[in-house]
Design a protein around this motif. Structure first.
Motif, PDB file in Angstrom:
ATOM      1  N   GLN A 302       0.824  -1.210   0.000  1.00  0.00           N
ATOM      2  CA  GLN A 302       0.000   0.000   0.000  1.00  0.00           C
ATOM      3  C   GLN A 302       0.861   1.263   0.000  1.00  0.00           C
ATOM      4  O   GLN A 302       0.548   2.241  -0.695  1.00  0.00           O
ATOM      5  CB  GLN A 302      -0.923  -0.024   1.214  1.00  0.00           C
ATOM      6  N   ALA A 303       1.953   1.259   0.757  1.00  0.00           N
ATOM      7  CA  ALA A 303       2.840   2.424   0.790  1.00  0.00           C
ATOM      8  C   ALA A 303       3.508   2.628  -0.568  1.00  0.00           C
ATOM      9  O   ALA A 303       3.610   3.768  -1.061  1.00  0.00           O
ATOM     10  CB  ALA A 303       3.886   2.252   1.880  1.00  0.00           C
ATOM     11  N   ILE A 304       3.960   1.541  -1.199  1.00  0.00           N
ATOM     12  CA  ILE A 304       4.611   1.663  -2.508  1.00  0.00           C
ATOM     13  C   ILE A 304       3.616   2.152  -3.553  1.00  0.00           C
ATOM     14  O   ILE A 304       3.962   2.968  -4.425  1.00  0.00           O
ATOM     15  CB  ILE A 304       5.245   0.316  -2.909  1.00  0.00           C
ATOM     16  N   SER A 313       5.914  10.897  -0.855  1.00  0.00           N
ATOM     17  CA  SER A 313       7.298  10.739  -1.291  1.00  0.00           C
ATOM     18  C   SER A 313       7.854   9.410  -0.784  1.00  0.00           C
ATOM     19  O   SER A 313       7.298   8.807   0.145  1.00  0.00           O
ATOM     20  CB  SER A 313       8.143  11.890  -0.738  1.00  0.00           C
ATOM     21  N   PRO A 314       8.965   8.921  -1.382  1.00  0.00           N
ATOM     22  CA  PRO A 314       9.594   7.700  -0.851  1.00  0.00           C
ATOM     23  C   PRO A 314       9.924   7.801   0.638  1.00  0.00           C
ATOM     24  O   PRO A 314       9.709   6.851   1.397  1.00  0.00           O
ATOM     25  CB  PRO A 314      10.849   7.563  -1.706  1.00  0.00           C
ATOM     26  N   ALA A 315      10.447   8.948   1.077  1.00  0.00           N
ATOM     27  CA  ALA A 315      10.783   9.115   2.496  1.00  0.00           C
ATOM     28  C   ALA A 315       9.533   9.043   3.367  1.00  0.00           C
ATOM     29  O   ALA A 315       9.550   8.445   4.456  1.00  0.00           O
ATOM     30  CB  ALA A 315      11.495  10.443   2.713  1.00  0.00           C
ATOM     31  N   GLU A 316       8.440   9.609   2.887  1.00  0.00           N
ATOM     32  CA  GLU A 316       7.180   9.537   3.634  1.00  0.00           C
ATOM     33  C   GLU A 316       6.662   8.100   3.687  1.00  0.00           C
ATOM     34  O   GLU A 316       6.048   7.693   4.681  1.00  0.00           O
ATOM     35  CB  GLU A 316       6.150  10.460   3.006  1.00  0.00           C
ATOM     36  N   GLY A 317       6.925   7.331   2.628  1.00  0.00           N
ATOM     37  CA  GLY A 317       6.519   5.929   2.629  1.00  0.00           C
ATOM     38  C   GLY A 317       7.228   5.136   3.713  1.00  0.00           C
ATOM     39  O   GLY A 317       6.607   4.328   4.423  1.00  0.00           O
ATOM     40  N   ILE A 318       8.540   5.351   3.840  1.00  0.00           N
ATOM     41  CA  ILE A 318       9.297   4.682   4.897  1.00  0.00           C
ATOM     42  C   ILE A 318       8.777   5.105   6.269  1.00  0.00           C
ATOM     43  O   ILE A 318       8.587   4.272   7.172  1.00  0.00           O
ATOM     44  CB  ILE A 318      10.793   5.002   4.769  1.00  0.00           C
TER      45      ILE A 318
END
Length: 345
Positions: A302-304, A313-318
Motif C-alpha cells: 500500500q505504501a509503494i 514521497s519515498p521518504a514519507e513511505g518509509i
C-alpha cells in the motif's frame, strides 16, 4: 523436438538458449523485425541482452505463424501487459502442445494470474499448462551460470514434461503442484524489489533492506494463502529465492526503478529511462486491489502504491511503515494445507 518461444525480451531469449542447449530446435517470435534479425543473423540480442553471445542454432522471426509451425512446446515469455495479443496464438495450438508460461505478473484489469486467465479463455488449458518461476536473471542464465527454478502444474505429467524440456547441467528445474503459490511468488516479489530500490536510493542500509524483504515475504504469504496457495511455497525458489535475487541484484529492473523514484524521477520518467517492462508497477496496483478484496493487510504494498501515484514521497513511505501501530511478528496466515498435491495425472 521443435519449440517456440513467444517473446524476444531478455527472459524469452535466455529460455530459448536453454532449450537449444538441451537439444531443441527453437524459433523465437519477436514483435520487432530488427530484433529477430539480430538473433538470427548476428546471434545477439543487443536490445535486451547486450553483450551476450547466443547459440548460433537459435533463430527468430517476426511472423508468429512461422515461429509456431510444428512446435510441440511453446514458452510464453512476453510482458504481462502484452499477453492479450498472444491469446489467438495460444488458442490456435493443437491440444498436444505443451505450454510453459514464464510471465511474472498479473493480467489487468481483472488482476488474474496468467494461468487463471489462460484457463478462463481456453477451456482445458490446465491439462497442458505449466508455470515457470524462481530466481533466474536472464543476464546470468545466458552466461550459463548455475541457476535453479521451479515448474508448477496441476498435472504431474505436464510438470515433468516441462522439467525434462528445460533441465540442463546449468539450469536445474524442480517440480511443484502449487500453481497459485508459484505464480504469486513470482509476481509479488517485484513489489518488494521496488521497495528495496527505494530504500537504497534514499541511502538507507542493510537493516532496512532486510526488514523490507522479511516483512515483504510475510505479506506476500498472507495474500497467497488467502488466494489458495500453500504457505510452504513461499519458503522455496518461487518465494524467498526469487525475492532475494530481485531485491539485491543490479540486474533487477524493479530494484533499479525504485532507486530512480527515490532520486526524484516521476513514474513515467522512470519507465522511459529503463526502456523495458517493470512488472512491479502493475503488480503493486493489482496486489493492492486483491488484498482489499480478500481482507488482507499489505502495508508495504500500500505504501509503494502511494509512492508510485505520487501521493507521498519515498521518504514519507518509509516513515509511514515505521510508525504503524504495534504488532506481533508471527501473524496468523490462515489455516492451509502444508503441501499442494497434483490434481491431474
Amino acid at each position: 523436438m521443435k519449440a517456440c518461444v513467444l517473446g524476444a525480451g531478455s527472459w524469452g531469449t535466455a529460455l530459448a538458449a536453454v532449450l537449444v542447449w538441451n537439444g531443441w530446435d527453437v524459433t523465437v517470435w519477436a514483435r520487432r523485425a530488427e530484433v529477430a534479425e539480430d538473433i538470427t543473423v548476428r546471434h545477439r540480442n543487443e536490445r535486451y541482452l547486450p553483450g551476450a553471445d547466443l547459440p548460433p542454432q537459435l533463430t527468430a522471426t517476426a511472423d508468429p505463424a512461422e515461429a509456431l509451425a510444428g512446435a510441440s512446446l511453446v514458452v510464453l515469455a512476453v510482458p504481462s501487459g502484452a499477453i492479450a495479443e498472444t491469446l489467438p496464438l495460444i488458442r490456435s495450438l493443437p491440444d498436444h502442445v505443451l505450454v510453459v508460461h514464464a510471465v511474472k505478473g498479473f493480467v489487468r484489469p481483472d488482476n488474474l494470474r496468467v494461468s487463471a486467465w489462460l484457463e478462463r479463455e481456453i477451456p482445458g488449458m490446465e491439462r497442458r499448462l505449466a508455470v515457470l518461476s524462481g530466481p533466474s536473471h536472464a543476464e546470468e542464465v545466458i552466461r550459463q551460470m548455475p541457476t535453479t527454478v521451479v515448474v508448477a502444474s496441476a498435472s504431474r505429467q505436464v510438470a515433468e514434461r516441462a522439467q525434462d524440456a528445460l533441465m540442463t547441467d546449468r539450469f536445474r528445474v524442480y517440480t511443484q503442484a502449487d500453481v497459485i503459490g508459484v505464480e504469486l511468488g513470482g509476481a509479488l516479489k517485484n513489489i518488494i524489489a521496488l521497495g528495496a530500490g527505494l530504500a537504497e536510493g534514499l541511502g538507507l542500509g542493510d537493516n532496512t533492506r532486510a526488514a523490507l524483504m522479511t516483512r515483504g515475504l510475510a505479506e506476500i504469504t498472507r495474500l497467497g494463502v488467502a488466494l489458495g496457495a500453500s504457505p510452504l511455497t513461499f519458503s522455496g525458489l518461487a518465494g524467498i529465492g526469487d525475492l532475494i535475487v530481485t531485491c539485491t541484484s543490479e540486474h533487477s529492473r524493479n530494484h533499479r526503478a525504485g532507486r530512480l523514484l527515490a532520486k526524484g524521477l516521476r513514474l513515467p520518467e522512470v519507465l522511459d529511462a529503463i526502456g523495458m517492462a517493470v512488472e512491479g508497477v502493475n503488480a503493486t496496483f493489482a496486489a493492492e486491489q486483491l488484498a482489499r478484496r480478500s481482507g488482507v493487510e499489505m502495508p508495504i504494498t500500500q505504501a509503494i502504491a502511494r509512492v508510485l501515484t505520487g501521493d507521498i514521497s519515498p521518504a514519507e513511505g518509509i516513515e509511514l511503515l515505521m510508525t504503524r501501530g504495534k504488532n506481533h511478528e508471527m501473524e496468523d496466515i490462515g489455516a492451509q494445507p502444508l503441501t499442494a498435491e497434483f490434481r491431474l495425472p
